[in-house]
Design a protein around this motif. Structure first.
Motif, PDB file in Angstrom:
ATOM      1  N   ASP A  31       0.708  -1.334   0.036  1.00  0.00           N
ATOM      2  CA  ASP A  31       0.127  -0.044  -0.244  1.00  0.00           C
ATOM      3  C   ASP A  31       0.734   1.332   0.074  1.00  0.00           C
ATOM      4  O   ASP A  31       0.349   2.388  -0.472  1.00  0.00           O
ATOM      5  CB  ASP A  31      -0.960   0.126   1.408  1.00  0.00           C
ATOM      6  N   ARG A  32       2.037   0.969   0.181  1.00  0.00           N
ATOM      7  CA  ARG A  32       2.932   2.365   0.465  1.00  0.00           C
ATOM      8  C   ARG A  32       3.665   2.630  -0.868  1.00  0.00           C
ATOM      9  O   ARG A  32       4.408   3.597  -1.070  1.00  0.00           O
ATOM     10  CB  ARG A  32       4.203   2.310   1.484  1.00  0.00           C
ATOM     11  N   MET A  33       3.468   1.674  -2.023  1.00  0.00           N
ATOM     12  CA  MET A  33       4.062   1.789  -3.294  1.00  0.00           C
ATOM     13  C   MET A  33       3.303   2.859  -4.095  1.00  0.00           C
ATOM     14  O   MET A  33       2.223   2.511  -4.274  1.00  0.00           O
ATOM     15  CB  MET A  33       4.298   0.332  -3.749  1.00  0.00           C
ATOM     16  N   ARG A  34       3.926   3.408  -4.939  1.00  0.00           N
ATOM     17  CA  ARG A  34       3.492   4.328  -6.056  1.00  0.00           C
ATOM     18  C   ARG A  34       2.862   3.093  -6.884  1.00  0.00           C
ATOM     19  O   ARG A  34       3.270   2.241  -7.317  1.00  0.00           O
ATOM     20  CB  ARG A  34       4.581   4.823  -7.045  1.00  0.00           C
ATOM     21  N   VAL A  35       1.847   3.953  -7.559  1.00  0.00           N
ATOM     22  CA  VAL A  35       0.909   2.835  -8.548  1.00  0.00           C
ATOM     23  C   VAL A  35       1.817   2.484  -9.569  1.00  0.00           C
ATOM     24  O   VAL A  35       1.706   1.514 -10.317  1.00  0.00           O
ATOM     25  CB  VAL A  35      -0.242   3.696  -8.959  1.00  0.00           C
ATOM     26  N   GLY A  36       2.466   3.558 -10.172  1.00  0.00           N
ATOM     27  CA  GLY A  36       3.600   3.278 -11.274  1.00  0.00           C
ATOM     28  C   GLY A  36       4.609   2.210 -11.005  1.00  0.00           C
ATOM     29  O   GLY A  36       4.804   1.276 -11.715  1.00  0.00           O
ATOM     30  N   PHE A  37       4.974   1.975  -9.686  1.00  0.00           N
ATOM     31  CA  PHE A  37       5.935   0.854  -9.332  1.00  0.00           C
ATOM     32  C   PHE A  37       5.098  -0.372  -9.254  1.00  0.00           C
ATOM     33  O   PHE A  37       5.624  -1.526  -9.675  1.00  0.00           O
ATOM     34  CB  PHE A  37       6.612   1.385  -7.954  1.00  0.00           C
ATOM     35  N   GLN A  38       3.930  -0.299  -8.688  1.00  0.00           N
ATOM     36  CA  GLN A  38       2.836  -1.605  -8.652  1.00  0.00           C
ATOM     37  C   GLN A  38       2.722  -2.134  -9.999  1.00  0.00           C
ATOM     38  O   GLN A  38       2.876  -3.250 -10.355  1.00  0.00           O
ATOM     39  CB  GLN A  38       1.835  -1.320  -7.861  1.00  0.00           C
ATOM     40  N   GLU A  39       2.530  -1.116 -11.114  1.00  0.00           N
ATOM     41  CA  GLU A  39       2.533  -1.605 -12.272  1.00  0.00           C
ATOM     42  C   GLU A  39       3.569  -2.171 -13.084  1.00  0.00           C
ATOM     43  O   GLU A  39       3.455  -3.299 -13.711  1.00  0.00           O
ATOM     44  CB  GLU A  39       1.897  -0.326 -13.271  1.00  0.00           C
ATOM     45  N   MET A  40       4.863  -1.806 -12.914  1.00  0.00           N
ATOM     46  CA  MET A  40       5.661  -2.163 -13.249  1.00  0.00           C
ATOM     47  C   MET A  40       6.191  -3.672 -12.643  1.00  0.00           C
ATOM     48  O   MET A  40       6.667  -4.643 -13.221  1.00  0.00           O
ATOM     49  CB  MET A  40       7.214  -1.459 -12.765  1.00  0.00           C
ATOM     50  N   THR A  41       5.746  -3.647 -11.193  1.00  0.00           N
ATOM     51  CA  THR A  41       5.987  -5.178 -10.673  1.00  0.00           C
ATOM     52  C   THR A  41       5.025  -6.165 -11.231  1.00  0.00           C
ATOM     53  O   THR A  41       5.170  -7.178 -11.442  1.00  0.00           O
ATOM     54  CB  THR A  41       5.596  -5.035  -9.269  1.00  0.00           C
ATOM     55  N   PHE A  42       3.919  -5.824 -11.514  1.00  0.00           N
ATOM     56  CA  PHE A  42       2.617  -6.695 -12.283  1.00  0.00           C
ATOM     57  C   PHE A  42       3.070  -6.766 -13.899  1.00  0.00           C
ATOM     58  O   PHE A  42       2.770  -7.729 -14.234  1.00  0.00           O
ATOM     59  CB  PHE A  42       1.266  -6.159 -12.166  1.00  0.00           C
ATOM     60  N   GLY A  43       3.697  -5.587 -14.393  1.00  0.00           N
ATOM     61  CA  GLY A  43       3.640  -5.729 -16.003  1.00  0.00           C
ATOM     62  C   GLY A  43       2.357  -5.275 -16.594  1.00  0.00           C
ATOM     63  O   GLY A  43       2.248  -5.285 -17.556  1.00  0.00           O
ATOM     64  N   ARG A  44       1.629  -4.639 -15.724  1.00  0.00           N
ATOM     65  CA  ARG A  44       0.173  -4.180 -16.408  1.00  0.00           C
ATOM     66  C   ARG A  44      -0.443  -3.114 -15.699  1.00  0.00           C
ATOM     67  O   ARG A  44       0.320  -2.524 -14.526  1.00  0.00           O
ATOM     68  CB  ARG A  44      -0.914  -5.353 -15.970  1.00  0.00           C
ATOM     69  N   SER A  45      -1.516  -2.202 -16.228  1.00  0.00           N
ATOM     70  CA  SER A  45      -1.901  -1.149 -15.895  1.00  0.00           C
ATOM     71  C   SER A  45      -2.902  -1.308 -14.772  1.00  0.00           C
ATOM     72  O   SER A  45      -3.343  -2.557 -15.004  1.00  0.00           O
ATOM     73  CB  SER A  45      -2.641  -0.430 -16.944  1.00  0.00           C
TER      74      SER A  45
END
Lengths: 371, 415
Positions: free
Chosen positions: B264-278
């Motif tokens: 929950d502390r992560m930037r959405v952009g970072f979360q998306e790179m982690t997943f590989g998806r928007s």
């Protein structure tokens, strides 16, 4: 610390990083030319060990060692307890293949406290591998043993240990001079006076020079041990186990450079191979600036020092002569840590061809190639 | 209570074919059986077990059992009783028919009275311990253990808790109501007294039936975009080779704790790179819509991949796993909060949610399915920094049951 990653590209460790920060190093500096980061291998062997620390290239083929292979050891066991890792993996850059070079027992008769492999790793032309141990039984320094240096043969089997009152948790990445039948090792000892986390900084860490005589086919024999640096800060830490002098890099002029993590500085010990006394904490080369708990250190092909930061994912390039910090590069901007990459970097090794370097990422237990 | 009969569903008052606690399935209802309260029922009988390719229900209650049965006859009796009860409950009937004797425990614990079947499916699996336990072939089945029912290897990062792993039998009850799902397992456990003992359980929830489009997991991302469908799904899931597992499937179950506070502390952009998806659309990075074909070769100006090398979806994609496919049928779980020391820098410690994903995957061969895919993911998936696998099990789920038969009959009665 440098500017945070851009919101469009920067994110995960290495991979998008160089794109996000292509020019954090000054023009003309080595790091400025390093653009591409490639995930080389997992550092986790069959026994599940975690937390890769040391890296060293194999200088000559012998036994199971192939010239040009990269050895990487692990500090944690499968349960991720620090000071309990027992494995060394071998990565072959040409094929991308990773194998387990050595899996040591958790205890060794000549190694007080057991085995927890550190950043101290040397590979000699004669095929002997020497690796440090700073052992724990519970993952904390509450159970810290004095450890030792472990001597492995070229098949990865334990051949002997080097211990004694002047060795306490050999920790930092070793520098060494290898003359075949003789070798001189430089290693930092950070365990003197270290207890459970919470105690103040101990000004007790040393840099020890160890001379080995290596007869053909015989176990190396210690012929001399001399403390050439002492009084460095060391401290137990609940998160990262131990903090102390970590990076050791030997210049062509015989000067040994030491990254003093507690002092947040890099210092120099002159005439490291020949001096007969201790230089204390050495001569200051550079302090603070972009350094954020400097750890492992290596010479870039251009003669500059590369040092990895413990408190962010940056490497710092330093001119050892002028002491000027020439630039930084985000090797790891993994935002899962704060600041990005904090706690991820440790070992670094420039490849023998001088075309790039490798570093470990403790967030993912991987080895990454940069070029 | 003696003599009192709740009016709904004839509870406590059903007549049926139960004899000596063991029933043949002949009296069990079909899917079309009438029950009070309306709603849908999923047929229990059929060539394949329900609850595998069945569209996900909103709740799961999963249980793994150790076997105490001393011989094959007792094991068969247990499976016959479970089959009968499962067929009945799937149709909205009490687990066990018969007249309630007020001086005895309830035939059915009763908490599903008044609830329709809620698309209840009950799926059974056989774990390695059924075939041999500590080297002992208790039921004469060791030689029938399929090669594909391997012991799962240790994976990088596993922090498995013994009390959340393994089992000789498993029961997966899924329904659109949590109480119905729990009720089903509870009744089967009651019927197993003396023959099987609970080993571990897991409940979970899914918004698949309510979400618009692909359901989201607790990470906030769409989960299951790459799941196979139609004929591709059938080919990935069902065992085709002749033998007692033909028409069955292999289940891998993993309880995966997720460090939600860290995430929950992560930037959405970072979360998306982690997943590989928007996160918003589910589109692969570089794409526009959820089901766009990911371009795994796309690079930026420095030559680094647009979809990072360690992005979750890159590592999971069939195209990057020699075509390996599994059917994910995972439920989120939320089991309160407790102390944890995270295993990644910066090593957060404290009271955190014990929540995450009860991952389940079905495939025709776990060696070329989950193991093939997850070996790599366990080493390189950036999402591993937020996830810890604490429970693990593998089960061979036999084919379905025809009326008059019982689950696993092909295993237990073939030569």
């Amino acid at each position: 610390m440098k500017t945070k990653p851009s919101t469009t590209l920067a994110a995960l460790s290495v991979l998008a990083l160089s794109a996000a920060w292509p020019a954090h190093a000054d023009e003309g500096a080595y790091l400025a030319g390093v653009k591409k980061h490639h995930l080389a291998t997992s550092a986790v062997p069959e026994n599940g060990d975690q937390n890769p620390y040391a890296m060293a290239f194999v200088p000559a083929s012998a036994g199971n060692l192939q010239q040009g292979d990269l050895l990487v050891d692990n500090f944690n066991n499968k349960a991720n307890l620090q000071g309990t890792g027992t494995s060394i993996i071998s990565y072959q850059p040409a094929t991308g293949k990773m194998t387990t070079f050595a899996t040591l027992p958790a205890t060794l008769p000549g190694c007080p406290g057991g085995v927890g492999l550190t950043t101290a790793l040397a590979v000699l032309k004669s095929g002997w591998v020497i690796v440090g141990s700073a052992p724990s039984t519970d993952g904390t320094t509450k159970t810290l043993g004095a450890g030792c240096l472990i001597v492995l043969d070229s098949s990865g089997k334990v051949a002997g240990t080097i211990a004694g009152p002047d060795i306490a948790d050999p920790w930092g990445n070793m520098a060494w001079i290898d003359e075949g039948d003789k070798a001189i090792l430089f290693v930092s000892n950070v365990g003197f006076g270290i207890g459970a986390p919470g105690q103040p900084v101990q000004k007790s860490a040393t840099v020890l020079r160890i001379t080995l005589a290596i007869a053909d086919g015989k176990l190396p024999v210690v012929t001399d041990k001399t403390v050439i640096g002492n009084g460095f800060g060391a401290q137990a830490d609940a998160s990262v186990f131990l903090i102390g002098p970590t990076g050791l890099a030997l210049g062509k002029d015989g000067t040994l450079y030491v990254s003093d993590a507690i002092g947040n500085q890099v210092v120099a010990i002159e005439n490291a191979a020949t001096r007969t006394d201790s230089a204390g904490t050495g001569r200051l080369v550079t302090k603070d600036g972009s350094l954020q708990r400097p750890l492992a250190m290596a010479f870039a092909p251009n003669g500059h020092l590369l040092v990895t930061n413990g408190l962010n994912g940056q490497a710092v390039e330093i001119d050892p002569v002028s002491g000027k910090q020439l630039g930084t590069s985000w090797l790891d901007n993994d935002e899962a840590q704060t600041p990005p990459g904090s706690g991820d970097l440790f070992g670094i090794a420039v490849n023998p061809e001088g075309t790039g370097f490798y570093y470990v990422e403790d967030d993912m237990n991987t080895v990454v190639q940069a070029q | 209570m003696n003599g009192q009969k709740p009016s709904r569903r004839g509870f406590f008052g059903m007549a049926g074919g139960l004899a000596g606690g063991i029933a043949t399935a002949s009296a069990a209802p079909t899917a079309a059986v009438a029950y009070e309260g309306g709603g849908e029922a999923v047929p229990f009988y059929g060539p394949r077990q329900a609850g595998i390719t069945t569209p996900m229900q909103s709740h799961i209650y999963f249980a793994a059992f150790d076997l105490a049965a001393e011989n094959r006859q007792e094991l068969v009796a247990l499976l016959q009783a479970w089959t009968m009860a499962s067929a009945r409950m799937s149709a909205g009937l009490p687990a066990v028919p018969g007249e309630q004797d007020g001086d005895k425990p309830s035939l059915d614990s009763g908490e599903a009275v008044g609830l329709n079947p809620q698309r209840l499916t009950i799926t059974f699996g056989f774990g390695p311990d059924l075939f041999t336990l500590a080297g002992k072939d208790r039921y004469g089945l060791a030689a029938k253990r399929p090669e594909a029912l391997v012991n799962l290897p240790g994976f990088n990062g596993d922090q498995l808790v013994e009390g959340l792993c393994g089992g000789a039998l498993c029961v997966q009850a899924c329904a659109d109501d949590a109480q119905v799902a729990f009720h089903a397992v509870r009744q089967l456990a009651r019927l197993s007294y003396g023959a099987a003992n609970l080993r571990w359980v897991q409940s979970g929830f899914c918004t698949g039936g309510k979400s618009k489009g692909t359901a989201r997991n607790l990470l906030g991302f769409k989960d299951g975009t790459m799941n196979p469908t139609g004929a591709t799904m059938d080919q990935a899931v069902w065992v085709e080779q002749p033998g007692w597992m033909q028409g069955g499937s292999y289940m891998v179950a993993r309880r995966i704790r997720i460090a939600l506070e860290h995430w929950d502390r992560m930037r959405v952009g970072f979360q998306e790179m982690t997943f590989g998806r928007s996160k918003a659309t589910g589109a692969p990075l570089g794409g526009k819509a959820e089901f766009d074909t990911p371009d795994f070769n796309a690079t930026d100006s420095s030559g680094n991949y647009v979809i990072p090398e360690n992005a979750h979806m890159r590592l999971a994609a069939p195209v990057n796993n020699d075509g390996a496919q599994i059917l994910r049928r995972s439920y989120s779980y939320n089991d309160g909060a407790n102390f944890v020391a995270e295993r990644w820098p910066p090593w957060h410690q404290g009271i955190e949610y014990d929540a995450g994903l009860f991952f389940q995957a079905y495939q025709k061969d776990p060696r070329t399915g989950f193991i093939r895919i997850f070996d790599k993911m366990s080493k390189f998936d950036a999402l591993n920094q937020f996830t810890t696998h604490v429970g693990s099990a593998i089960f061979a789920c036999p084919p379905g049951v025809t009326k008059g038969g019982y689950i696993g009959q092909g295993l237990l009665e073939t030569a």
